[in-house]
Design a protein around this motif. Sequence first.
Motif, PDB file in Angstrom:
ATOM      1  N   GLU A  87       2.555  -3.688  -8.209  1.00 41.38           N
ATOM      2  CA  GLU A  87       1.353  -3.732  -8.121  1.00 41.38           C
ATOM      3  C   GLU A  87       1.584  -5.296  -8.728  1.00 41.38           C
ATOM      4  O   GLU A  87       0.189  -6.424  -7.642  1.00 41.38           O
ATOM      5  CB  GLU A  87       0.691  -2.347  -8.956  1.00 41.38           C
ATOM      6  CG  GLU A  87       0.481  -2.166  -8.158  1.00 41.38           C
ATOM      7  CD  GLU A  87      -0.739  -0.680  -9.612  1.00 41.38           C
ATOM      8  OE1 GLU A  87      -1.436  -1.254 -10.150  1.00 41.38           O
ATOM      9  OE2 GLU A  87      -0.553   0.299  -9.491  1.00 41.38           O
ATOM     10  N   GLU A 109       0.800  -0.933  -0.198  1.00 45.42           N
ATOM     11  CA  GLU A 109      -0.201  -0.083  -0.222  1.00 45.42           C
ATOM     12  C   GLU A 109       0.782   1.070  -0.033  1.00 45.42           C
ATOM     13  O   GLU A 109       1.795   1.137   1.467  1.00 45.42           O
ATOM     14  CB  GLU A 109      -0.868  -0.163   0.987  1.00 45.42           C
ATOM     15  CG  GLU A 109      -2.097   1.344   1.341  1.00 45.42           C
ATOM     16  CD  GLU A 109      -2.953   0.803   2.551  1.00 45.42           C
ATOM     17  OE1 GLU A 109      -2.727   2.014   3.256  1.00 45.42           O
ATOM     18  OE2 GLU A 109      -3.544  -0.009   2.811  1.00 45.42           O
ATOM     19  N   ASP A 111       2.399  13.009  -3.505  1.00 45.31           N
ATOM     20  CA  ASP A 111       1.928  13.038  -1.699  1.00 45.31           C
ATOM     21  C   ASP A 111       3.450  14.037  -1.397  1.00 45.31           C
ATOM     22  O   ASP A 111       4.785  13.483  -1.924  1.00 45.31           O
ATOM     23  CB  ASP A 111       1.672  11.651  -1.305  1.00 45.31           C
ATOM     24  CG  ASP A 111       0.612  11.099  -1.847  1.00 45.31           C
ATOM     25  OD1 ASP A 111      -0.807  12.257  -2.347  1.00 45.31           O
ATOM     26  OD2 ASP A 111      -0.187   9.779  -1.166  1.00 45.31           O
ATOM     27  N   GLU A 130       5.706   1.120 -10.185  1.00 49.22           N
ATOM     28  CA  GLU A 130       4.135  -0.121 -10.747  1.00 49.22           C
ATOM     29  C   GLU A 130       4.829  -1.188 -11.052  1.00 49.22           C
ATOM     30  O   GLU A 130       2.901  -2.176 -10.347  1.00 49.22           O
ATOM     31  CB  GLU A 130       4.023   0.845 -11.729  1.00 49.22           C
ATOM     32  CG  GLU A 130       2.910   2.693 -11.511  1.00 49.22           C
ATOM     33  CD  GLU A 130       2.743   2.993 -12.567  1.00 49.22           C
ATOM     34  OE1 GLU A 130       2.584   2.506 -13.768  1.00 49.22           O
ATOM     35  OE2 GLU A 130       2.627   4.761 -12.124  1.00 49.22           O
ATOM     36  N   ILE A 186       6.427   6.132  -8.718  1.00 50.39           N
ATOM     37  CA  ILE A 186       6.312   5.010  -7.390  1.00 50.39           C
ATOM     38  C   ILE A 186       6.195   3.650  -8.747  1.00 50.39           C
ATOM     39  O   ILE A 186       5.711   3.300  -9.922  1.00 50.39           O
ATOM     40  CB  ILE A 186       4.517   4.237  -7.174  1.00 50.39           C
ATOM     41  CG1 ILE A 186       3.821   5.945  -6.785  1.00 50.39           C
ATOM     42  CG2 ILE A 186       4.103   3.183  -6.702  1.00 50.39           C
ATOM     43  CD1 ILE A 186       4.179   6.190  -5.182  1.00 50.39           C
ATOM     44  N   PRO A 194       1.716   5.515  -0.634  1.00 50.24           N
ATOM     45  CA  PRO A 194       1.109   6.938  -1.010  1.00 50.24           C
ATOM     46  C   PRO A 194       0.940   7.540  -3.314  1.00 50.24           C
ATOM     47  O   PRO A 194       1.265   5.909  -3.619  1.00 50.24           O
ATOM     48  CB  PRO A 194       2.120   8.036  -0.877  1.00 50.24           C
ATOM     49  CG  PRO A 194       3.942   6.364  -0.471  1.00 50.24           C
ATOM     50  CD  PRO A 194       3.134   5.536  -1.306  1.00 50.24           C
ATOM     51  N   GLU A 195       0.093   7.957  -3.306  1.00 51.50           N
ATOM     52  CA  GLU A 195      -0.166   8.701  -5.100  1.00 51.50           C
ATOM     53  C   GLU A 195       1.170   9.455  -4.847  1.00 51.50           C
ATOM     54  O   GLU A 195       1.952  10.465  -3.816  1.00 51.50           O
ATOM     55  CB  GLU A 195      -1.532   9.038  -4.917  1.00 51.50           C
ATOM     56  CG  GLU A 195      -2.516   8.452  -4.569  1.00 51.50           C
ATOM     57  CD  GLU A 195      -2.821   7.679  -5.104  1.00 51.50           C
ATOM     58  OE1 GLU A 195      -2.664   7.693  -6.425  1.00 51.50           O
ATOM     59  OE2 GLU A 195      -3.485   6.440  -4.901  1.00 51.50           O
ATOM     60  N   ILE A 196       1.756   9.723  -6.283  1.00 52.23           N
ATOM     61  CA  ILE A 196       2.603  10.421  -6.566  1.00 52.23           C
ATOM     62  C   ILE A 196       1.747  12.063  -6.537  1.00 52.23           C
ATOM     63  O   ILE A 196      -0.075  12.477  -6.936  1.00 52.23           O
ATOM     64  CB  ILE A 196       2.324  10.578  -8.778  1.00 52.23           C
ATOM     65  CG1 ILE A 196       3.277   9.327  -8.959  1.00 52.23           C
ATOM     66  CG2 ILE A 196       3.722  11.813  -9.367  1.00 52.23           C
ATOM     67  CD1 ILE A 196       3.697   9.299  -9.684  1.00 52.23           C
TER      68      ILE A 196
END
Length: 125
Positions: free
Chosen positions: A84, A42, A48, A81, A79, A44-46
């Motif tokens: 994921e 989990e 943040d 990716e 992030i 954070p978002e770009i």
Amino acid sequence: MKVPEELSYTKEHEWVRATNDEATIGITDFAQSQLGDIIFLELPEIGDKVVAGEPFGEIEAVKTVSELYSPVNGVVTSINENLEDSPDNINLDSYGEGWILKVEFEDSLESYELLDNKAYESLIG
């Protein structure tokens, strides 16, 4: 356990590689070995903001769930990716393909409470 010389480390077992004002962050080889098979993150978002010493996300393994702590203050710029679909990249290559996020950090790296490779090796025994 691998503890690359060119990285800095936290007491919470994150590593940081700084280039100019961008820090790439991940967890150490020691941390991934203690967690076991990693199954979910989990993050954070770009955009943040993260704060040194504060949690920025969680990492879930078969054995446990642990918080991830930021080694620096700054803003998330990227992030990984690939994690994921393949969170096990952290188990396979924690210092390479298993990087977690990138942060545009504030201040100099020396202003944070980070360990060099020798101090981190002493910490993990």
